[in-house]
Design an enzyme around this catalytic site. Sequence first.
Site, mmCIF file in Angstrom:
data_model
loop_
_atom_site.group_PDB
_atom_site.id
_atom_site.type_symbol
_atom_site.label_atom_id
_atom_site.label_comp_id
_atom_site.label_asym_id
_atom_site.label_seq_id
_atom_site.Cartn_x
_atom_site.Cartn_y
_atom_site.Cartn_z
ATOM 1 N N SER A 1 5.110 19.366 -4.033
ATOM 2 C CA SER A 1 5.756 20.141 -3.026
ATOM 3 C C SER A 1 6.842 21.022 -3.530
ATOM 4 C CB SER A 1 6.657 19.191 -2.102
ATOM 5 O OG SER A 1 5.533 18.409 -1.473
ATOM 6 N N LYS B 1 8.877 7.351 5.339
ATOM 7 C CA LYS B 1 8.108 8.144 6.440
ATOM 8 C C LYS B 1 8.498 7.343 7.821
ATOM 9 C CE LYS B 1 4.876 10.760 4.171
ATOM 10 N NZ LYS B 1 3.266 11.236 3.945
ATOM 11 N N ASP C 1 1.236 15.919 8.273
ATOM 12 C CA ASP C 1 -0.082 15.488 7.726
ATOM 13 C C ASP C 1 -1.062 15.443 8.859
ATOM 14 O OD1 ASP C 1 0.962 14.847 5.003
ATOM 15 O OD2 ASP C 1 1.621 12.612 5.714
HETATM 16 P P1 NAP Z 1 -0.684 3.407 1.461
HETATM 17 O O1 NAP Z 1 0.107 3.458 2.569
HETATM 18 O O2 NAP Z 1 -0.266 2.682 0.197
HETATM 19 O O3 NAP Z 1 -2.137 2.844 2.070
HETATM 20 C C1 NAP Z 1 -2.979 2.563 0.934
HETATM 21 C C2 NAP Z 1 -4.294 1.869 1.693
HETATM 22 O O4 NAP Z 1 -5.488 1.922 0.769
HETATM 23 C C3 NAP Z 1 -4.022 0.636 2.281
HETATM 24 O O5 NAP Z 1 -4.518 0.249 3.277
HETATM 25 C C4 NAP Z 1 -4.197 -0.231 0.892
HETATM 26 O O6 NAP Z 1 -4.792 -1.569 1.112
HETATM 27 C C5 NAP Z 1 -5.714 0.484 0.375
HETATM 28 N N1 NAP Z 1 -5.956 0.233 -0.890
HETATM 29 C C6 NAP Z 1 -5.304 0.399 -1.725
HETATM 30 N N2 NAP Z 1 -6.086 0.189 -3.092
HETATM 31 C C7 NAP Z 1 -7.385 -0.184 -2.618
HETATM 32 C C8 NAP Z 1 -8.380 -0.522 -3.295
HETATM 33 N N3 NAP Z 1 -8.546 -0.737 -4.592
HETATM 34 N N4 NAP Z 1 -9.636 -0.747 -2.474
HETATM 35 C C9 NAP Z 1 -9.719 -0.666 -1.106
HETATM 36 N N5 NAP Z 1 -8.341 -0.196 -0.619
HETATM 37 C C10 NAP Z 1 -7.129 0.008 -1.186
HETATM 38 O O7 NAP Z 1 -0.822 4.887 0.883
HETATM 39 P P2 NAP Z 1 -1.289 6.203 1.885
HETATM 40 O O8 NAP Z 1 -0.033 7.047 2.028
HETATM 41 O O9 NAP Z 1 -1.971 5.604 2.963
HETATM 42 O O10 NAP Z 1 -2.032 7.290 0.980
HETATM 43 C C11 NAP Z 1 -3.631 6.891 0.793
HETATM 44 C C12 NAP Z 1 -4.145 7.798 -0.099
HETATM 45 O O11 NAP Z 1 -4.189 9.128 0.514
HETATM 46 C C13 NAP Z 1 -3.530 8.222 -1.492
HETATM 47 O O12 NAP Z 1 -4.345 8.295 -2.416
HETATM 48 C C14 NAP Z 1 -2.824 9.538 -1.001
HETATM 49 O O13 NAP Z 1 -2.501 10.268 -2.420
HETATM 50 C C15 NAP Z 1 -3.873 10.176 -0.318
HETATM 51 N N6 NAP Z 1 -3.099 10.987 0.725
HETATM 52 C C16 NAP Z 1 -3.534 12.523 0.454
HETATM 53 C C17 NAP Z 1 -2.618 13.368 1.367
HETATM 54 C C18 NAP Z 1 -3.326 14.851 1.143
HETATM 55 O O14 NAP Z 1 -2.561 15.573 1.598
HETATM 56 N N7 NAP Z 1 -4.402 14.954 0.546
HETATM 57 C C19 NAP Z 1 -1.697 13.061 2.405
HETATM 58 C C20 NAP Z 1 -1.417 11.605 2.139
HETATM 59 C C21 NAP Z 1 -2.071 10.688 1.451
HETATM 60 P P3 NAP Z 1 -4.025 -2.902 0.525
HETATM 61 O O15 NAP Z 1 -2.960 -2.973 1.502
HETATM 62 O O16 NAP Z 1 -4.899 -4.083 0.731
HETATM 63 O O17 NAP Z 1 -3.588 -2.448 -0.691
#
Ligand code: NAP
Length: 320
Positions: A21, A70, A111
């Site tokens: 950012s 958040k 988002d």
């Molecule tokens: P988060 O709150 O930590 O949630 C991650 C989710 O993915 C949880 O449900 C987790 O389940 C699951 N997960 C983690 N490792 C896994 C695996 N090996 N296999 C299956 N499920 C798995 O993270 P978040 O903020 O939601 O972000 C998720 C992804 O989206 C990240 O890669 C982030 O960089 C991306 N993102 C991108 C943007 C963008 O602007 N492009 C914006 C926001 C997020 P468990 O609880 O079982 O671990």
Amino acid sequence: MARATPHRVGLIGHPVDHSRSPAMQQAAFDALRLDIQYELWDTTTGDLRKRIEALRQPDMLGANVTIPHKIAVMPYLDSLSSTARHLAGAVNTIVREETPHGVRLIGHNTDTTALLRILDEQRVWRPDLRALVLGAGGAAQAALGAILARGGQPWVAARKRSDARQALDSLYARREEAARDASASATSASGVFFAGAFTAPDHLKSYALSLDDLDAIAQALAETRLLINATPVGTRDPMASPIPIDLLRRLPRDAFVLDLVYNPPETAVVRAAHAIGLRATGGFSMLLYQGAESFTLWTGFEAPLATMRAALEAALQSEA
Ligand code: NAP
């Protein structure tokens, strides 16, 4: 309207030093010759309240908020957009506003609006669109809010089925809260609101799946017109996918696939979807659009999208 004196914006999170950012936002401020500095404000949970109160100072424009704050910031703000409060249940952008009644801190969620912008651009919406979200964390909640905002029917698949169910319960609880809060649209700042009737479907539980239940996933995919990967699987690993990649063949021909992972730009999921002729994109546009909307919320100016895109690409390339 931009303000005349030097101002500060920053990222509140812990940790914050990995963030792209600063590069994206500073490039935009500089391109428009705005005297604004984007800073990194590493903040522990214990210091969060003090950090938010500091945003009331006259030199502050606002902040971005990232993991793990958040949701925790929400009680410290004076009001929330309907997008932040009801669709996402989380805040990623704070705007300081001066009103006749004093300074107010408003929470937004760009988002969710970034996701809506992408999905609107891709014209994915249709009546009763079935959408499958992989993952049940913060990004999944933003995706679920966006889907419900356009009247779609969300499914969630998580490693633990109970997490998927909880994600849906929380989504529908926010929608019911929105319905109960008759004055929500009058008291909250602008934002996207839920579409359709405010009733949770009785068959809600059947929409929560386990990522291990491949039969159920395969069945769901056959009816899915929008697939969103909201897990981190695929990050810096171009071969990794949260579901067996062959299952993507179950998707209808007109399905759209969105992988929120932005590094690498083409994940295994996006590559496989393209290979079988589906429309698909990675998470770069979401990162760009959420930043662009935050920029506009702070400054009142249209975001210089090409400048921000170039700065973001350079930041991502430098870490590849
Ligand atoms: P988060 O709150 O930590 O949630 C991650 C989710 O993915 C949880 O449900 C987790 O389940 C699951 N997960 C983690 N490792 C896994 C695996 N090996 N296999 C299956 N499920 C798995 O993270 P978040 O903020 O939601 O972000 C998720 C992804 O989206 C990240 O890669 C982030 O960089 C991306 N993102 C991108 C943007 C963008 O602007 N492009 C914006 C926001 C997020 P468990 O609880 O079982 O671990």
